[in-house]
Motif scaffolding. Structure first.
Motif, PDB file in Angstrom:
ATOM      1  N   PRO A   1     -25.013  -4.429 -16.050  1.00 36.12           N
ATOM      2  CA  PRO A   1     -24.902  -3.414 -14.980  1.00 36.12           C
ATOM      3  C   PRO A   1     -25.065  -4.025 -13.581  1.00 36.12           C
ATOM      4  CG  PRO A   1     -26.260  -2.582 -16.759  1.00 36.12           C
ATOM      5  CD  PRO A   1     -26.021  -4.011 -17.051  1.00 36.12           C
ATOM      6  N   ALA A   2     -25.994  -4.975 -13.457  1.00 37.65           N
ATOM      7  CA  ALA A   2     -26.216  -5.614 -12.157  1.00 37.65           C
ATOM      8  C   ALA A   2     -24.981  -6.382 -11.714  1.00 37.65           C
ATOM      9  CB  ALA A   2     -27.422  -6.536 -12.226  1.00 37.65           C
TER      10      ALA A   2
ATOM     11  N   THR B   1     -22.698  -5.548  -8.396  1.00 35.03           N
ATOM     12  CA  THR B   1     -22.409  -6.565  -7.355  1.00 35.03           C
ATOM     13  C   THR B   1     -20.910  -6.708  -7.161  1.00 35.03           C
ATOM     14  OG1 THR B   1     -24.413  -7.765  -7.991  1.00 35.03           O
ATOM     15  CG2 THR B   1     -22.793  -8.969  -6.705  1.00 35.03           C
ATOM     16  N   ALA B   2     -20.166  -6.739  -8.272  1.00 32.78           N
ATOM     17  CA  ALA B   2     -18.714  -6.886  -8.172  1.00 32.78           C
ATOM     18  C   ALA B   2     -18.096  -5.713  -7.430  1.00 32.78           C
ATOM     19  CB  ALA B   2     -18.115  -7.009  -9.575  1.00 32.78           C
ATOM     20  N   VAL B   3     -18.580  -4.486  -7.698  1.00 33.08           N
ATOM     21  CA  VAL B   3     -18.061  -3.296  -7.008  1.00 33.08           C
ATOM     22  C   VAL B   3     -18.350  -3.371  -5.516  1.00 33.08           C
ATOM     23  CG1 VAL B   3     -18.347  -0.799  -6.768  1.00 33.08           C
ATOM     24  CG2 VAL B   3     -18.128  -1.804  -9.053  1.00 33.08           C
ATOM     25  N   GLN B   4     -19.562  -3.766  -5.159  1.00 35.26           N
ATOM     26  CA  GLN B   4     -19.936  -3.873  -3.743  1.00 35.26           C
ATOM     27  C   GLN B   4     -19.050  -4.862  -3.011  1.00 35.26           C
ATOM     28  OE1 GLN B   4     -22.145  -2.008  -2.104  1.00 35.26           O
ATOM     29  NE2 GLN B   4     -22.617  -0.867  -3.995  1.00 35.26           N
TER      30      GLN B   4
ATOM     31  N   LEU C   1     -27.160  -6.892 -23.297  1.00 36.50           N
ATOM     32  CA  LEU C   1     -26.517  -7.064 -21.988  1.00 36.50           C
ATOM     33  C   LEU C   1     -26.970  -6.026 -20.951  1.00 36.50           C
ATOM     34  CD1 LEU C   1     -22.859  -7.815 -23.148  1.00 36.50           C
ATOM     35  CD2 LEU C   1     -24.461  -9.441 -22.150  1.00 36.50           C
ATOM     36  N   ARG C   2     -27.418  -4.879 -21.449  1.00 35.55           N
ATOM     37  CA  ARG C   2     -27.719  -3.790 -20.514  1.00 35.55           C
ATOM     38  C   ARG C   2     -29.159  -3.818 -20.005  1.00 35.55           C
ATOM     39  NH1 ARG C   2     -26.340   2.627 -21.508  1.00 35.55           N
ATOM     40  NH2 ARG C   2     -27.061   3.369 -19.471  1.00 35.55           N
ATOM     41  N   TYR C   3     -30.085  -4.210 -20.864  1.00 34.12           N
ATOM     42  CA  TYR C   3     -31.488  -4.096 -20.491  1.00 34.12           C
ATOM     43  C   TYR C   3     -32.102  -5.464 -20.199  1.00 34.12           C
ATOM     44  CZ  TYR C   3     -30.746   0.476 -22.554  1.00 34.12           C
ATOM     45  OH  TYR C   3     -30.237   1.723 -22.859  1.00 34.12           O
ATOM     46  N   PRO C   4     -32.919  -5.537 -19.170  1.00 32.68           N
ATOM     47  CA  PRO C   4     -33.617  -6.797 -18.882  1.00 32.68           C
ATOM     48  C   PRO C   4     -34.800  -6.968 -19.844  1.00 32.68           C
ATOM     49  CG  PRO C   4     -34.286  -5.126 -17.318  1.00 32.68           C
ATOM     50  CD  PRO C   4     -33.243  -4.487 -18.195  1.00 32.68           C
ATOM     51  N   GLY C   5     -35.373  -8.155 -19.819  1.00 28.81           N
ATOM     52  CA  GLY C   5     -36.546  -8.387 -20.662  1.00 28.81           C
ATOM     53  C   GLY C   5     -36.323  -9.496 -21.664  1.00 28.81           C
ATOM     54  N   ASP C   6     -37.438 -10.059 -22.163  1.00 32.91           N
ATOM     55  CA  ASP C   6     -37.354 -11.200 -23.082  1.00 32.91           C
ATOM     56  C   ASP C   6     -36.697 -10.835 -24.397  1.00 32.91           C
ATOM     57  OD1 ASP C   6     -38.593 -12.764 -21.205  1.00 32.91           O
ATOM     58  OD2 ASP C   6     -40.608 -12.531 -22.048  1.00 32.91           O
ATOM     59  N   SER C   7     -36.954  -9.641 -24.872  1.00 34.07           N
ATOM     60  CA  SER C   7     -36.389  -9.246 -26.158  1.00 34.07           C
ATOM     61  C   SER C   7     -34.872  -9.209 -26.111  1.00 34.07           C
ATOM     62  CB  SER C   7     -36.923  -7.871 -26.563  1.00 34.07           C
ATOM     63  OG  SER C   7     -36.434  -7.497 -27.839  1.00 34.07           O
TER      64      SER C   7
END
Length: 917
Positions: A215-216, A220-223, A341-347
């Motif tokens: 998502p990030a 960024t690409a859209v901006q 791909l969608r959620y941050p975090g180590d898992s």
């Protein structure tokens, strides 16, 4: 060592112990399945093969330029096989031990990778699960699986190197990137899938090192596209690193395409049925194979070494229930990808890297982008299983952290590790021999004709043709249109001497071949080895002299389908020689040499043609070329030495001897090699050496006709006539009609044993066999003379002269006898002294004159007559010659006698060859 700095000695020892416990029995396995082609039949392993050939040929030793090449370019793996061969030749233990060592190295390096994404305990769990997983037996216990092992080592090393490319404040450290590119190249030279590590490095850089989420990135690409922002500097650095990686990868791909000369390997519908199927069966089947592979990782209970042909039936309809498995697999895979791909975090990062290790290395074998030569192959799951093990370890960690499930999770983990280890240990025994391997596969899958064929081949190698035939016939029933199976049936019938049934089977195989279209490219339609049906059928029917033209027509059919079919030219050349057409045979071999100038057998066959064309000089040149390419070519060693020996050129004898010594080293049980060494020693006047070689030949083959005769001849010409007699007795026991042996025996009996009766029996036996034998009849005349029956001797010589009216010595001997008859007529009128009168002495001297005159005359006879008669005379007799023959002429006679003996030996060898001894 620096890379393994955070791996303790205990952890490494644990992995080594577990791997050793699971794979110790692999050391007792032999070379099976693909090992035969890659190891036993691969000339690139031999020290005599130039190292550059490793970089010109494929994994199996076939030139990359040839259409039959599988295009599998793995020179570094072959190099390790060559090192094995250098130290232990074809001792399978060393090959299996090195594979075991490489698997240990992979497990330890994998532990290092796991520690980047998992805690210490979970990393060890993942590494242990990877170490014991039964799916790896094909890669570890199968010697050719070394390609997976080596590629994996450099694959993981390249990834570890890339993880160090991020410096302080997100700067780029170029040295690890350069090392990564180098290690990627090395991994790719071990096995093609090594290049996929670049994709894993890219994912790591974007989502792990830089910490982006999908998502990030999209935001960024859209901006940027809306012009509301610029590309961040950190992202530019990331793009620069990715561009360098991708450019390097592209360069490797270009080089790889150049190596295979822009040609994909040729596979048939038998190797991969879905690859030649129409839509939607092709797409549905290939997609269904993905959950099949996943299931093998999840439940490796039924493993099979070969999944080709009818192992997995085609998915031909959307209504096929197996599509549910495909749908379920993609749903599960998709949900994991969304989560990672969608959620941050180590898992999510751990799951993402695990998915990358599963998916990216599997892409080259997935059939989704280009067809491969198999349906499912357990060995290609070696690297993907790393991702699977990380996922399992990560899931186990989540469960074990919950107090309710902690004990259950540990029990389940122990059960999985223990059962997997037992399965691996048991599975290793399947690879003990080809028979055990393919029989284990048939327990899993009975719909694969290739497995039935391979069991048949294993039994065929053990000369168990009756049982082999049963399996080959079963293969034709499982897959009625399998050309190879019908060829196998035909070959086995031929081995069982059932020519009619063999021909019928070959004709069925031939009927399954595509229609002959002269000049049309053949390989795109059927496997090149199926062309051998024409060769096999022709080889079968050419045993019938009346069908030689029919056999030649089959060879020409094969050539018309495939103008570069080398074996057809070779076989046709052999047939043309049999048909007494050496010039056409020469053309066939020269055409084959245009296709392959590195084939020692071709140069050897061409040398045989030149022998037929009475051109020994060219024949020797071609023998020498064969030996340059293959210094241990046994037939070239033997026949070139024989050619040198037959030339009579003393300068060639030392080289001829060296070649024969090399030959007997290669073939210590072949009496012919020792016999010809004996002949060379006789030519060199090395009598004791000649005697030793001849005796060795006779020990190996007691009925060796030429060795027996020439040993007797050697004794007779070296003053050991009495030693020659038992040898001649053996010769005549095996070959009662051996004329030259009878002549030599008769001579020894008459001159040494004074056994006139025995000598007479020998000469009479010769005349029974051949009433027109001049030498036998002449020697019988001498016997009559010894018996003092001059009238009978005169009559005998008259008859002999009638057989050979131009032989002056017979006329001269007749005159001597007639003169003696006349002189004895006068002597008889007076009394004879009791102690022997001058007349009696005169008779003896006259007879000696007769024998010596005969001896002098034989030097002017034809070569064959000289050969026969030389066996009748011995130098020792000449000391009692009459004054008529001075001592000077005695020496000359000795020299002439020796020359005749040499001619005799050479011609005796020619006779032996012509008689097929």
């Amino acid at each position: 060592l620096e890379k393994m700095a955070d791996i303790s000695l205990k952890e490494a020892a644990l992995i080594v112990g577990v791997v050793a416990a699971c794979y110790w029995n692999s050391l007792f396995c032999g070379f099976v399945f693909d090992d035969v082609s890659a190891i036993l039949d691969n000339k690139d392993l031999h020290p005599s093969t130039p190292l550059k050939n490793l970089f010109q040929n494929d994994f199996w030793g076939t030139p990359m330029s040839e259409e039959r090449s599988h295009k599998s370019y793995r020179p570094l793996t072959v190099l390790t096989f060559r090192l094995n061969y250098l130290f232990s030749e074809l001792n399978a233990v060393s090959y299996h031990f090195l594979n075991l060592v490489f698997h240990v190295v992979v497990c330890i390096v994998f532990l290092k990778v796991c520690k980047l994404f998992l805690d210490n305990r979970s990393s060890i769990v993942a590494s242990l699960l990877f170490a014991v997983h039964p799916i790896h037996t094909e890669a570890v216990t199968g010697v050719v699986g070394r390609a997976e092992l080596l590629s994996s080592i450099f694959f993981l090393a390249a990834f570890l190197s890339y993880t160090k490319s991020k410096g302080p404040d997100n700067t780029i450290v170029w040295t690890p990137i350069a090392v990564t590119v180098f290690l990627v190249a090395v991994a790719t030279l071990c096995k093609e899938q090594g290049i996929t590590v670049v994709g894993i490095c890219c994912v790591y850089e974007v989502f792990i090192a830089q910490g982006y989420t999908l998502p990030a990135l999209l935001d960024t690409a859209v901006q940027i596209l809306r012009g509301k922002g610029s590309i961040p500097f950190s992202m530019l650095q990331t793009l620069l690193k990715l561009i360098v990686l991708m450019f390097s990868t592209l360069l490797l791909v270009v080089v790889r395409v150049q190596v295979i000369q822009s040609q994909l390997p040729v596979f048939t519908r038998f190797d991969n049925p879905a690859a030649v199927s129409p839509s939607p069966a092709r797409q549905l089947t290939f997609n269904y194979l993905l959950p099949v592979n996943a299931w093998l990782l999840l439940n490796p209970s039924e493993l099979c070494c070969d999944w080709t042909m009818g192992t997995i039936p085609l998915v031909e309809s959307l209504l096929d229930v197996r599509n549910v498995a495909t749908l379920t697999f993609f749903c599960f895979l998709g949900s994991l990808m969304v989560f990672s791909l969608r959620y941050p975090g180590d898992s999510s990062k751990t799951v993402l890297m695990a998915l990358c290790l599963i998916v990216l290395p599997f892409i080259p074998a997935s059939n989704l982008f280009f067809p491969v030569g198999f349906v499912v192959a357990e060995r290609v799951l070696y690297v993907p299983s790393m991702g699977f093990c990380i996922l399992v370890a990560h899931g186990w960690k989540k469960l074990s952290n919950k107090s309710v499930l902690r004990k259950i999770s540990w029990v389940c983990l122990a059960a999985v590790l223990f059962t997997h280890a037992l399965k691996t240990l048991h599975r290793n025994w399947d690879w003990e021999s080809e028979y055990t391997l393919f029989m284990s596969a048939l327990k899993v899958n009975k719909n694969n004709a290739k497995l039935w064929n391979n069991v048949g081949h294993a039994l065929e190698n053990e000369k168990n043709f009756e049982r082999a035939l049963q399996f080959f016939i079963q293969a034709t029933q499982v897959q009625p249109d399998d050309i190879g199976a019908h060829m196998n049936v035909g070959r086995t019938y031929k081995n069982l001497n059932k020519t009619k049934e063999a021909e019928e089977s070959y004709m069925i195989a031939k009927s399954l071949m595509p229609q002959i279209i002269p000049g049309k490219k053949y390989a795109a339609r059927v496997a090149p080895n199926h062309l051998n049906v024409y060769i096999n059928l022709a080889n079968l029917i050419r045993a019938n002299e009346s069908r030689l033209e029919e056999a030649d027509q089959l060879y020409r059919q094969a050539i018309s389908m495939r103008p570069d079919f080398k074996q057809a030219y070779i076989s046709r050349g052999e047939l043309l020689l049999k048909m007494n057409k050496p010039l056409k045979a020469k053309e066939a071999y020269l055409r084959a040499l245009e296709l392959d100038r590195t084939n020692a057998d071709l140069w050897y066959n061409l040398a045989i043609v030149y022998i037929e064309l009475k051109d020994p000089t060219e024949a020797l040149k071609n023998f020498n070329r064969a030996l340059e390419l293959n210094p241990t070519h046994k037939l070239a060693l033997f026949n070139s030495a024989l050619l040198m020996q037959e030339s009579g050129d003393a300068r060639l004898r030392p080289e001829a001897k060296q070649r024969l010594l090399h030959y007997v080293k290669e073939e210590p049980q072949d009496s012919n090699g020792y016999f010809n060494l004996g002949m060379l020693a006789m030519d060199d006047k090395k009598d004791r050496e000649a005697e030793a070689w001849m005796k060795k030949a006779i020990r190996l083959q007691p009925n060796f006709r030429s060795a027996l005769f020439n040993l007797a001849l050697l004794y007779s010409q070296t003053g050991k006539e009495l030693m020659a007699l038992p040898v001649l007795e053996d010769l005549l026991r095996y070959y009662p009609d051996h004329t030259k042996g009878l002549i030599l025996k008769g001579d020894i009996l008459m001159n040494q044993k004074k056994d006139i009766v025995g000598a007479k029996m020998c000469f009479e036996k010769i005349l029974e066999l051949d009433p027109n034998n001049v030498q036998g009849k002449h020697n019988l005349c001498v016997v009559y003379f010894e018996e003092k029956d001059l009238i009978k001797a005169e009559k005998c010589l008259v008859e002999t002269l009638a057989l050979a009216p131009h032989e002056e010595y017979i006329q001269r001997h007749l005159n001597i006898v007639r003169s003696k008859i006349a002189s004895l007529g006068a002597v008889e009128q007076s009394s004879l002294p009791s102690d022997g009168t001058a007349a009696t002495e005169a008779k003896k001297n006259s007879f000696q004159n007769l024998k010596e005159a005969k001896r002098e005359k034989t030097t002017t006879q034809s070569t064959v007559d000289n050969k026969e008669h030389s066996k009748n005379k011995k130098p020792a007799e000449k000391s009692s010659m009459d004054k008529e023959t001075p001592k000077k002429s005695t020496k000359e006679i000795k020299d002439i006698e020796k020359k005749r003996v040499a001619a005799l030996k050479r011609l005796e060898e020619i006779e032996r060859i012509l008689n097929g001894e």
